[in-house]
Design an enzyme around this catalytic site. Structure first.
Site, PDB file in Angstrom:
ATOM      1  N   ASN A   1       1.721 -12.794   4.907  1.00 48.20           N
ATOM      2  CA  ASN A   1       0.678 -11.988   4.277  1.00 48.20           C
ATOM      3  C   ASN A   1       0.776 -10.545   4.773  1.00 48.20           C
ATOM      4  O   ASN A   1       1.264 -10.293   5.878  1.00 48.20           O
ATOM      5  CB  ASN A   1      -0.702 -12.546   4.642  1.00 48.20           C
ATOM      6  CG  ASN A   1      -1.827 -11.779   3.976  1.00 48.20           C
ATOM      7  OD1 ASN A   1      -1.740 -11.421   2.790  1.00 48.20           O
ATOM      8  ND2 ASN A   1      -2.885 -11.509   4.711  1.00 48.20           N
TER       9      ASN A   1
ATOM     10  N   GLY B   1      -1.326  -5.572  -8.136  1.00 54.63           N
ATOM     11  CA  GLY B   1       0.056  -6.020  -8.000  1.00 54.63           C
ATOM     12  C   GLY B   1       1.062  -4.928  -7.700  1.00 54.63           C
ATOM     13  O   GLY B   1       2.260  -5.112  -7.931  1.00 54.63           O
ATOM     14  N   SER B   2       0.591  -3.807  -7.125  1.00 56.22           N
ATOM     15  CA  SER B   2       1.565  -2.743  -6.839  1.00 56.22           C
ATOM     16  C   SER B   2       2.547  -3.183  -5.749  1.00 56.22           C
ATOM     17  O   SER B   2       3.728  -2.825  -5.794  1.00 56.22           O
ATOM     18  CB  SER B   2       0.868  -1.431  -6.473  1.00 56.22           C
ATOM     19  OG  SER B   2       0.179  -1.536  -5.256  1.00 56.22           O
ATOM     20  N   ASN B   3       2.079  -3.960  -4.781  1.00 54.51           N
ATOM     21  CA  ASN B   3       3.017  -4.485  -3.769  1.00 54.51           C
ATOM     22  C   ASN B   3       3.973  -5.493  -4.387  1.00 54.51           C
ATOM     23  O   ASN B   3       5.161  -5.507  -4.063  1.00 54.51           O
ATOM     24  CB  ASN B   3       2.256  -5.123  -2.614  1.00 54.51           C
ATOM     25  CG  ASN B   3       1.824  -4.109  -1.583  1.00 54.51           C
ATOM     26  OD1 ASN B   3       2.630  -3.631  -0.797  1.00 54.51           O
ATOM     27  ND2 ASN B   3       0.547  -3.760  -1.604  1.00 54.51           N
TER      28      ASN B   3
ATOM     29  N   HIS C   1      -1.840  -7.351   5.482  1.00 55.13           N
ATOM     30  CA  HIS C   1      -3.252  -6.988   5.581  1.00 55.13           C
ATOM     31  C   HIS C   1      -3.339  -5.474   5.770  1.00 55.13           C
ATOM     32  O   HIS C   1      -2.601  -4.905   6.574  1.00 55.13           O
ATOM     33  CB  HIS C   1      -3.909  -7.716   6.759  1.00 55.13           C
ATOM     34  CG  HIS C   1      -5.387  -7.521   6.785  1.00 55.13           C
ATOM     35  ND1 HIS C   1      -6.232  -8.213   5.953  1.00 55.13           N
ATOM     36  CD2 HIS C   1      -6.160  -6.665   7.495  1.00 55.13           C
ATOM     37  CE1 HIS C   1      -7.477  -7.805   6.168  1.00 55.13           C
ATOM     38  NE2 HIS C   1      -7.457  -6.873   7.098  1.00 55.13           N
TER      39      HIS C   1
HETATM   40  C1  GAR Z   1      -3.027  -4.361  -0.518  1.00 49.72           C
HETATM   41  O1  GAR Z   1      -3.444  -3.189   0.113  1.00 49.72           O
HETATM   42  C2  GAR Z   1      -3.032  -5.518   0.465  1.00 49.72           C
HETATM   43  O2  GAR Z   1      -2.734  -5.140   1.768  1.00 49.72           O
HETATM   44  C3  GAR Z   1      -4.463  -5.973   0.351  1.00 49.72           C
HETATM   45  O3  GAR Z   1      -4.765  -5.902  -1.008  1.00 49.72           O
HETATM   46  C4  GAR Z   1      -4.053  -4.797  -1.575  1.00 49.72           C
HETATM   47  C5  GAR Z   1      -3.416  -5.266  -2.847  1.00 49.72           C
HETATM   48  O4  GAR Z   1      -2.940  -4.174  -3.572  1.00 49.72           O
HETATM   49  N1  GAR Z   1      -4.614  -7.315   0.880  1.00 49.72           N
HETATM   50  C6  GAR Z   1      -5.727  -7.701   1.483  1.00 49.72           C
HETATM   51  O5  GAR Z   1      -6.704  -6.991   1.616  1.00 49.72           O
HETATM   52  C7  GAR Z   1      -5.684  -9.130   2.001  1.00 49.72           C
HETATM   53  N2  GAR Z   1      -6.791  -9.384   2.882  1.00 49.72           N
HETATM   54  P1  GAR Z   1      -1.888  -4.412  -4.741  1.00 49.72           P
HETATM   55  O6  GAR Z   1      -2.473  -5.497  -5.645  1.00 49.72           O
HETATM   56  O7  GAR Z   1      -1.806  -3.090  -5.456  1.00 49.72           O
HETATM   57  O8  GAR Z   1      -0.594  -4.829  -4.117  1.00 49.72           O
END
Ligand code: GAR
Length: 188
Positions: free
Chosen positions: A101, A12-14, A103
Site C-alpha cells: 500500500n 487513479g492517478s497512481n 499512504h
Molecule cells: C493517494 O494519495 C494515496 O496515497 C492515497 O489516496 C490517493 C489516491 O490518489 N491513499 C490513501 O489515503 C490510503 N489510506 P489517486 O487515486 O489519484 O492515485
C-alpha cells in the site's frame, strides 16, 4: 514475467502512473485494475490506457469472490493505489508480504481508519507540521500498520494549504511508487 494487479477506489492517478511505468518493461505485467467504486475515475483512465478493469461490490468482496478471481489470475503482487476498503483477512493470509500500500503521510502518524486522501493533508496542515511525505508498506490485517518498506519526505511551509501539500505528496508518490514496486518484484 511477474504479474501484478492494482486495486484503486478513486481518481487513479497512481494506478495510471504505475501502468505507464511498466508498459514497456516486459519483466512486469499489470494484468488488470480492480475497483470497489463503480464511478471511480480510475475506470475512465483504464479505458483510455486499454487496461482491463473490473468493478466488484461489497457482496462479492465479503464472499471471497475477489480472492478466487486473484487466484485465477495467478498474480504475484497486489498493489493498492488509493484503495479504501480494509483488506480482508483471507486475502492477507493468501498473499503474505505480497500486498503493498501507499499512504500519503509519514506513518505511523496520520494513519488508521478514516485517514485517507485529503483528510490526511487537512490534518497535517491543522497540526502545523513542518514536513510530510509518503509511506510504502506491506499490508497486514490492520489499517496502515504493516511493515514499512520505504518513506520519502517533503517540507511544508506556512504558505502551504492542504491542496499544495497534496500536490507535493502526489509528486513523491509518482516518483517512487513504481520504482519501489519494481525493486520488490526483484527487477529493480
Ligand atoms: C493517494 O494519495 C494515496 O496515497 C492515497 O489516496 C490517493 C489516491 O490518489 N491513499 C490513501 O489515503 C490510503 N489510506 P489517486 O487515486 O489519484 O492515485
Amino acid at each position: 514475467m511477474k504479474k501484478l494487479v492494482i486495486l484503486a477506489s478513486g481518481s487513479g492517478s497512481n494506478a495510471e502512473n504505475i501502468i505507464t511505468y511498466f508498459k514497456d518493461r516486459d519483466v512486469v505485467q499489470v494484468t488488470c485494475v480492480l475497483t470497489n467504486k463503480a464511478s471511480a475515475g480510475v475506470l475512465k483512465r483504464c479505458q483510455r490506457l486499454a487496461m482491463p478493469a473490473f468493478y466488484f461490490n461489497r457482496h462479492a468482496y465479503d464472499n471471497g469472490q475477489l480472492l478466487k478471481f486473484l487466484a485465477s489470475q495467478e498474480i504475484d503482487f497486489i498493489i493498492l493505489a488509493g484503495f479504501l476498503w480494509k483488506i480482508s483477512e483471507d486475502i492477507v493470509n493468501a498473499y503474505p508480504n505480497k500486498i503493498v500500500n501507499i499512504h500519503p503521510a509519514l506513518l505511523p502518524k496520520y494513519g488508521g481508519k478514516g485517514m485517507y486522501g485529503s483528510h490526511v493533508h487537512e490534518a497535517v496542515k491543522a497540526n502545523n507540521e513542518t514536513e510530510t511525505g509518503i509511506t510504502i508498506h506491506f499490508v497486514n490485517e490492520n489499517y496502515d500498520e504493516g511493515n514499512i518498506i520505504f518513506q520519502a519526505r517533503t517540507k511544508i511551509s506556512m504558505e502551504d494549504t492542504a491542496e499544495t501539500i497534496a500536490e507535493k505528496v502526489h509528486a513523491l508518490e509518482y516518483e517512487h511508487y513504481p520504482k519501489i514496486i519494481e525493486k520488490l518484484l526483484g527487477n529493480g
